[in-house]
Design a protein around this motif. Sequence first.
Motif, PDB file in Angstrom:
ATOM      1  N   GLU A  83       0.824  -1.205   0.000  1.00  0.00           N
ATOM      2  CA  GLU A  83       0.000   0.000   0.000  1.00  0.00           C
ATOM      3  C   GLU A  83       0.861   1.258   0.000  1.00  0.00           C
ATOM      4  O   GLU A  83       0.558   2.233  -0.708  1.00  0.00           O
ATOM      5  N   ASP A  84       1.939   1.260   0.773  1.00  0.00           N
ATOM      6  CA  ASP A  84       2.815   2.431   0.829  1.00  0.00           C
ATOM      7  C   ASP A  84       3.424   2.735  -0.534  1.00  0.00           C
ATOM      8  O   ASP A  84       3.493   3.903  -0.952  1.00  0.00           O
ATOM      9  N   LEU A  85       3.867   1.711  -1.239  1.00  0.00           N
ATOM     10  CA  LEU A  85       4.438   1.910  -2.573  1.00  0.00           C
ATOM     11  C   LEU A  85       3.395   2.468  -3.533  1.00  0.00           C
ATOM     12  O   LEU A  85       3.676   3.363  -4.339  1.00  0.00           O
ATOM     13  N   PHE A  86       2.178   1.936  -3.450  1.00  0.00           N
ATOM     14  CA  PHE A  86       1.104   2.397  -4.327  1.00  0.00           C
ATOM     15  C   PHE A  86       0.769   3.858  -4.047  1.00  0.00           C
ATOM     16  O   PHE A  86       0.647   4.670  -4.975  1.00  0.00           O
ATOM     17  N   ARG A  87       0.631   4.216  -2.781  1.00  0.00           N
ATOM     18  CA  ARG A  87       0.273   5.597  -2.434  1.00  0.00           C
ATOM     19  C   ARG A  87       1.387   6.578  -2.799  1.00  0.00           C
ATOM     20  O   ARG A  87       1.108   7.738  -3.130  1.00  0.00           O
ATOM     21  N   ALA A  88       2.619   6.138  -2.757  1.00  0.00           N
ATOM     22  CA  ALA A  88       3.721   7.019  -3.144  1.00  0.00           C
ATOM     23  C   ALA A  88       3.655   7.357  -4.633  1.00  0.00           C
ATOM     24  O   ALA A  88       3.990   8.476  -5.045  1.00  0.00           O
ATOM     25  N   ARG A  89       3.183   6.409  -5.423  1.00  0.00           N
ATOM     26  CA  ARG A  89       3.058   6.629  -6.872  1.00  0.00           C
ATOM     27  C   ARG A  89       1.740   7.292  -7.243  1.00  0.00           C
ATOM     28  O   ARG A  89       1.624   7.894  -8.309  1.00  0.00           O
ATOM     29  N   HIS A  90       0.736   7.177  -6.360  1.00  0.00           N
ATOM     30  CA  HIS A  90      -0.597   7.733  -6.631  1.00  0.00           C
ATOM     31  C   HIS A  90      -1.099   8.460  -5.377  1.00  0.00           C
ATOM     32  O   HIS A  90      -1.978   7.952  -4.663  1.00  0.00           O
ATOM     33  N   PRO A  91      -0.551   9.640  -5.093  1.00  0.00           N
ATOM     34  CA  PRO A  91      -0.915  10.340  -3.846  1.00  0.00           C
ATOM     35  C   PRO A  91      -2.364  10.801  -3.787  1.00  0.00           C
ATOM     36  O   PRO A  91      -2.923  10.964  -2.705  1.00  0.00           O
ATOM     37  N   GLU A  92      -2.995  11.020  -4.943  1.00  0.00           N
ATOM     38  CA  GLU A  92      -4.396  11.456  -4.980  1.00  0.00           C
ATOM     39  C   GLU A  92      -5.239  10.331  -5.578  1.00  0.00           C
ATOM     40  O   GLU A  92      -5.125  10.018  -6.753  1.00  0.00           O
TER      41      GLU A  92
END
Length: 205
Positions: A83-92
Amino acid sequence: MENPTTPPVTLLEQDGEVTLSIGGEQAMQAWERDLMWASADMLCEYGHDFYEVGLGLGLSALRIAGNPATRSHTVLELFGEVEDLFRARHPELPGNLTIERGDFFTRVFELPSESIDGMFFDPALDMEVWKDAELWARTMPEVVRVLRPGGVFIPFFSTRPELRWQYLPHFRRIRVERRPYTAYATTSYTYGTEGDAYIQCFLKD
């Protein structure tokens, strides 16, 4: 099926290839995009409220949430690092997309009956789990219970033309679509690096 230890999670980007690695194994690669999108589009034909098991690179999650038909989409992910990796690439993220943390084999028993129109299933599981017939016999009736009448269960695509035994006894109707694929030369989890993939859609009566 709780993991006693969290395996290392790494996003590898080299030579034009993108690989999500969990525990040193290839969990997902970016070449899957078109197949994931086709699976997501198929899911969205069957309603408005969806659930996904396994976030991966988020290709299907964003596709489902971005479909005009989608009212709500919840993704369950076991590993916080994914999840952290995904949110770093897609902050919004889209407003209709929710990401939850948890183990599917526990959470499915907690989900309300007939609460979703479709479930997309693509978790990173050990081979021992895939082979555990008793586990699937306990789990799949719960998946059917959670689906609304006319709802669907779509597991990740297969590169073999075989219906998956884990799901087959629990559905009378199955829709299968064949799509071409070309994987990376380094891909180790497909039967060959090019050919036909099969999207299997299990329908609840």
